[in-house]
Design an enzyme around this catalytic site. Sequence first.
Site, PDB file in Angstrom:
ATOM      1  N   CYS A   1     -22.829 -16.901  -9.382  1.00 13.52           N
ATOM      2  CA  CYS A   1     -24.190 -17.311  -9.039  1.00 13.52           C
ATOM      3  C   CYS A   1     -24.929 -16.083  -8.527  1.00 13.52           C
ATOM      4  CB  CYS A   1     -24.163 -18.414  -7.984  1.00 13.52           C
ATOM      5  SG  CYS A   1     -25.807 -18.943  -7.440  1.00 13.52           S
TER       6      CYS A   1
ATOM      7  N   CYS B   1     -33.076 -16.773 -10.906  1.00 12.17           N
ATOM      8  CA  CYS B   1     -31.731 -17.004 -11.430  1.00 12.17           C
ATOM      9  C   CYS B   1     -31.092 -15.701 -11.894  1.00 12.17           C
ATOM     10  CB  CYS B   1     -31.750 -18.024 -12.561  1.00 12.17           C
ATOM     11  SG  CYS B   1     -30.103 -18.584 -13.051  1.00 12.17           S
TER      12      CYS B   1
END
Length: 333
Positions: free
Chosen positions: A91, A254
């Site tokens: 992530c 992101c």
Amino acid sequence: MRSTRLFSAVDSHTEGMPTRVVTGGVGVVPGATMNERRLYFIEHLDHIRRLLMNEPRGHAAMSGAVLQPPTRPDADFGVLYIEVSGCLPMCGHGTIGVATVLVETGMVEVMEPVTTIRLDTPAGLVVAQVAVKDGHAESVTLENVPSYCERLDEVIEVPGLGAVPYSLAFGGNFYAMVDLDSVKLPFDRARQHEILAAGLAIMDAINTQAPPSHPEIDGVNHCHHVEFIAPGSDARHSRHAMAIHPGWFDRSPCGTGTSARMAELHARGELPLHQDFVNESFIGGRFIGRLIGETGVGGRSAVLPTITGRAWVTGIGQYMLDPSDPYPEGFAF
């Protein structure tokens, strides 16, 4: 006050997206590698993820990271990534949050102007270069795991949408890249429910008809992200709405999605090495990406991405579980 569990955490946000960095209460998860620990966590400890990510302690777009001892000698910390959608191999926004928290709390030796932190993740080694000024983490540049384009300009039949052109790339997770124009929707948060519904339908179609599989990381065999590309996006500045299973948008640009997007653009011949790429989120936050080299993953051509972004500490907390709590694993609403 009574509690059967007690978790310590430092909360942060990366360009609007939360990361609850769990610093205590989990213990060492079994496994010889971080991906083995991830798979063990999924099978045996997922109630911890649900407790910390779901309401009432979390919310429908909650994200977190569990600090662990590293499994490799060249890393400073191990990290397991948790969110409402599951336990991720990597992530980007979460790693930026972790690196910022480690510096801001003094959990690592802080050096100026740059503090280097080596993180053992389920997807591989990630190096975080934290820009530090007056003891404050100003920004973080990640050297991410190798990223590659799995499919370019393919078409998937999606119930309710018809034939949808898409590309698929890996940047730490698998991402389907879809032009918003191809599903006849605008880049407009007022239409977010329609965009999200389209994203979930596309994910389901890919996972049912043509699921991806990473050649080297066990258990990475699905697509839970659709990166809807806004009109006018190119290899220097791209805007997107990131739809994520089971039904929410990434608030940040992101990091792994930026890596996947750069891999796709490189495969097209549009993004060369050593050129800045600005990736902008649905709420306007930006990451700066750059490809610094080429490599291979399981016989596929791959690239080595970096991502630069910012995070801020928002709080320090201890999360408890009262034995009489009727929602011991929280709830999704």
